[in-house]
Design a protein around this motif. Structure first.
Motif, short mmCIF file in Angstrom:
data_model
loop_
_atom_site.label_atom_id
_atom_site.label_comp_id
_atom_site.label_asym_id
_atom_site.label_seq_id
_atom_site.Cartn_x
_atom_site.Cartn_y
_atom_site.Cartn_z
N GLY A 157 102.03 -74.33 75.39
CA GLY A 157 101.15 -75.03 74.47
C GLY A 157 101.93 -75.74 73.38
N GLN A 178 101.42 -68.91 74.92
CA GLN A 178 100.24 -69.76 75.07
C GLN A 178 100.51 -70.84 76.12
OE1 GLN A 178 99.17 -72.78 71.99
NE2 GLN A 178 97.39 -71.47 71.64
N SER A 236 99.23 -74.12 78.61
CA SER A 236 98.35 -75.28 78.59
C SER A 236 98.24 -75.81 80.01
CB SER A 236 98.92 -76.37 77.67
OG SER A 236 98.06 -77.49 77.61
N GLN A 242 93.83 -73.93 77.02
CA GLN A 242 94.99 -73.30 76.40
C GLN A 242 94.63 -71.88 75.99
OE1 GLN A 242 97.72 -75.23 73.66
NE2 GLN A 242 96.56 -77.15 73.83
N THR A 249 96.44 -73.56 67.79
CA THR A 249 96.39 -74.36 69.02
C THR A 249 96.46 -75.83 68.65
OG1 THR A 249 94.96 -72.70 70.05
CG2 THR A 249 95.12 -74.84 71.14
#
Length: 335
Positions: free
Chosen positions: A33, A40, A42, A178, A251
């Motif tokens: 991400g 994280q 994506s 995400q 995010t």
């Protein structure tokens, strides 16, 4: 389960330690991400299914959950990158596990098991208003109403498939997800984006969810409307015992502009933020957001490809029993 010539062990893939039963996978750098939030991922792909699972309220705590699922089919290049990335860490899984991935989240309008359904008096959780993030339709408040159906079908060892009530699925729209990329250890090896920190998708002028990725044929030339939603998970879900969720999480999105912004020299770009409201079906009132610490948006260059895009960033407070949620649309036009 594994593609190996020697006998594998589960230790080659992430295993949790009590109390966290959702250990994180190592993420390939290209799929990390943009915010830099550890663990994280994506991902994007065509939306194939929207479902909702409600565990049986009298059983063990692990079943006391109300989980929405967003399933996407990964593009071949993303699928291969993910497979290779896990293989490089020693976690070798069969290809079919990467055909589809899904996000799972539990956001509620009541932290208590309720019996306010006049039809059945069935105890159960009440879903928060994910109608906009999942493009649900069929009633005035579809997420809440579909949540009542799931409460009547508790612990059927399957989720209720509500794909026919979602424009994401009906349009075969491309969804961008995400969140924390984890292994649900209860199922031995199961890949999940749990919880989803955010979901985004683009819509064309007529309202259809766009079924292609930015930069591919069919992307709009001068008009696109993005919808971005940010979440935190209810602390009633067992995944909240994992330390990565007991903190603020950030995010970031770099959302593609209409293609004229790239191809047309001197094109003017107009971005109009559009506020959205959410319905609390328990309190019978509207609200704009909950759990948001900070939010910003601006036109900036995407470090990955150097193209100018709409950067959208949100930081969410640590979750509470309801879970947090925030939805914002962005109408982008070029001239």
């Amino acid at each position: 389960m594994y593609v190996r010539t020697t006998q594998p062990t589960l230790a080659e893939c992430p295993l949790g330690t009590k109390p966290c039963e959702y250990p994180q996978f190592t993420i390939p750098p290209s799929l990390q991400g943009p915010s830099g939030e550890k663990g994280q991922i994506s991902l994007e792909g065509i939306t194939t299914k929207i479902s909702l699972y409600h565990g049986f309220w009298t059983e063990l705590d692990r079943d006391r959950e109300l989980d929405w699922h967003v399933h996407i089919k990964l593009p071949p290049d993303t699928k291969q990158t993910l497979m290779n990335g896990l293989k490089n860490t020693g976690c070798v899984l069969s290809e079919h596990r990467f055909t589809e991935v899904y996000s799972e989240h539990m956001v509620l309008d009541s932290p208590n098991l309720m019996a306010d359904d006049p039809g059945t008096r069935q105890l159960g959780f009440r879903s928060a208003d994910v109608s906009l993030p999942l493009r649900l339709f069929g009633s005035n408040h579809p997420a809440f109403d579909l949540g009542l159906i799931a409460a009547r079908n508790q612990n059927k060892h399957r989720a209720d498939d509500f794909s026919k009530y979602s424009r994401l699925v009906q349009d075969r729209g491309c969804s961008y997800l995400q969140g924390a990329f984890v292994n649900d250890e209860f199922h031995k090896i199961q890949l999940e984006i749990h919880p989803p920190d955010s979901i985004a998708f683009a819509m064309e002028k007529g309202g259809k969810t766009i079924p292609v990725r930015f930069g591919t044929p069919g992307w709009p030339t001068n008009h696109v409307r993005w919808r971005v939603a940010f979440f935190t998970n209810s602390t009633l879900h067992r995944i909240n015992k994992c330390p990565q969720l007991q903190k603020e999480r950030t995010t970031t999105w770099f959302l593609g502009l209409p293609s004229d912004a790239v191809l047309k020299a001197g094109a003017k770009i107009n971005v109009v933020p559009i506020r959205q409201k959410l319905w609390n079906g328990v309190q019978k009132q509207w609200y704009e957001s909950r759990g948001v610490k900070s939010f910003s948006s601006s036109l900036q260059k995407d470090p990955k490809d150097g193209l100018r895009k709409l950067k959208v960033t949100a930081t969410m407070h640590p979750p509470d029993k309801l879970g947090g949620m925030f939805v914002r649309d962005f109408l982008i036009q070029t001239s």
